[in-house]
Design a protein around this motif. Structure first.
Motif, mmCIF file in Angstrom:
data_model
loop_
_atom_site.group_PDB
_atom_site.id
_atom_site.type_symbol
_atom_site.label_atom_id
_atom_site.label_comp_id
_atom_site.label_asym_id
_atom_site.label_seq_id
_atom_site.Cartn_x
_atom_site.Cartn_y
_atom_site.Cartn_z
ATOM 1 N N ASP A 1 11.863 -3.571 -5.965
ATOM 2 C CA ASP A 1 10.469 -5.023 -6.058
ATOM 3 C C ASP A 1 10.677 -6.529 -5.994
ATOM 4 O OD1 ASP A 1 7.577 -5.974 -6.374
ATOM 5 O OD2 ASP A 1 7.446 -5.320 -7.905
ATOM 6 N N GLY B 1 9.228 -9.077 -5.033
ATOM 7 C CA GLY B 1 8.112 -10.235 -5.100
ATOM 8 C C GLY B 1 7.968 -10.391 -7.001
ATOM 9 N N GLY C 1 13.584 -8.650 2.060
ATOM 10 C CA GLY C 1 12.091 -8.468 1.572
ATOM 11 C C GLY C 1 10.951 -7.949 2.906
ATOM 12 N N ASP D 1 7.984 -6.734 4.498
ATOM 13 C CA ASP D 1 6.767 -7.369 4.301
ATOM 14 C C ASP D 1 6.447 -8.053 2.608
ATOM 15 O OD1 ASP D 1 6.776 -7.035 7.011
ATOM 16 O OD2 ASP D 1 5.963 -4.608 6.904
ATOM 17 N N GLN D 2 6.667 -6.820 1.651
ATOM 18 C CA GLN D 2 6.718 -6.955 0.719
ATOM 19 C C GLN D 2 6.599 -8.770 0.090
ATOM 20 O OE1 GLN D 2 9.114 -6.068 -2.457
ATOM 21 N NE2 GLN D 2 10.362 -4.765 -1.340
ATOM 22 N N SER E 1 15.054 -0.541 -2.045
ATOM 23 C CA SER E 1 13.412 -0.251 -2.481
ATOM 24 C C SER E 1 13.031 -1.292 -3.981
ATOM 25 C CB SER E 1 13.399 0.767 -3.040
ATOM 26 O OG SER E 1 14.775 1.938 -4.164
#
Length: 336
Positions: A252, A254, A286, A288-289, A250
């Motif tokens: 982030d 990005g 990763g 889709d993000q 989970s």
């Protein structure tokens, strides 16, 4: 001061400013006894007067021996107060913290000792001063005097223990302090910062992973430090974080992709290898993000396929194959 002389004998005041350490130490023990009696009698007004005397006549003095006596006197008063010390901390701790920037290295040494003894008594109540203490410890970790450095290390260890057992510590307030120091090049400061990152990351209730983008770049900076020990510590911290990222998808990724892309073009091999390894794991995790970052990732990976280091070439090739297998679609945000 006249009122306080009724409480603290003139001989104690005189000895607390003596050039001999033994005399100052004995005077401090007498202060401890006086404060203990006042606390037992519940006379907090007189305790405040004693603390005020130690500040105005000692820690604020132009004489170094007075300042030394002042800080050990304030620590002695805290020991005398014992479990009632918390209500006087706002009066005790600020003058001690102010003395951290003293020009005299012996005074700075006694400040570390005094604060150590204060912290030992009050434990978790100490947390309200954490930001100022962290700032002071960060500076003292690079102190010009080796004795001050080692005294600061002892205090640092105690503060870490207090923080890890406290439920009042705020990671949200700590991160800005950490972030603004991550680009300091001094090796002692770097070791100090990695030490804090590692300790806080080991506390189950503290989520360092959620704040990783705030200090990731600083850790990557340390991978090219001239000190082998600092490179090792930074590498170990980064490996630990990457392991945690693999176990908690989970995260982030990005926000961190931009940092890694920059680092993949670094001059030194360890930084490039670490960046490419992280990119490789991010591409696997990763989903889709990461799609909006694929063009930059590809731009970083392709040159690494012909890197002079075999390990880097292998990871870059594997990541490139992973990206090709994704069948990237411009409609999903991939910038052709």
């Amino acid at each position: 001061m006249a009122d306080t002389l009724n409480v603290v004998p003139a001989s104690v005041i005189r000895n607390l400013a003596d050039k001999l350490y033994e005399k100052r130490k004995n005077a401090a023990l007498e202060i401890e006894g006086i404060v203990k009696q006042l606390a037992a009698a519940g006379d907090h007004e007189k305790i405040s007067a004693v603390i005020s005397l130690l500040t105005t006549e000692f820690t604020d003095s132009a004489e170094a021996n007075h300042r030394k006596g002042g800080v050990i006197g304030l620590a002695a008063a805290t020991v005398g107060l014992s479990n009632e010390a918390a209500q006087h901390l706002e009066q005790i701790v600020p003058p001690v913290l102010k003395s951290f920037s003293d020009q005299d290295s012996r005074v700075r040494y006694y400040v570390c000792e005094a604060l150590y003894n204060i912290a030992k008594v009050v434990r978790g109540d100490f947390i309200i001063f954490f930001n100022q203490i962290f700032d002071a410890l960060c500076k003292l970790s690079a102190d010009s005097d080796a004795n001050v450095q080692s005294a600061a290390h002892l205090l640092d260890r105690l503060v870490k223990d207090i923080v890890t057992e406290s439920d009042q510590f705020s990671i949200e307030e700590f991160i800005p302090l950490l972030r603004e120091r991550m680009n300091i090049l001094n090796p002692h400061v770097r070791q100090f910062l990695v030490g804090w990152i590692t300790v806080l990351d080991s506390v189950p209730d503290i989520d360092m992973l959620g704040f990783l983008p705030d200090f990731l770049d600083g850790l990557f900076n340390m991978l090219s430090d001239s000190s082998h020990e600092i490179r090792q510590q930074a590498d170990a911290a980064l490996s630990e974080f990457l392991q945690k990222i693999k176990n908690s998808p989970s995260v982030d990724c990005g926000r961190m992709a931009g940092i890694l892309v920059q680092r993949a073009g670094a001059l030194d091999e360890l930084t490039r290898l670490t960046a490419v390894t992280w990119i490789s794991e991010f591409v696997k995790l990763g989903g889709d993000q990461l799609v909006p970052y694929y063009d930059n990732i590809l731009g970083a990976i392709l040159p690494c396929i012909s890197d002079k280091e075999e390990k880097i070439r292998a990871v870059a090739w594997e990541t490139n194959e992973e990206l090709r297998a994704r069948k990237l679609d411009p409609a999903e945000g991939f910038d052709v």
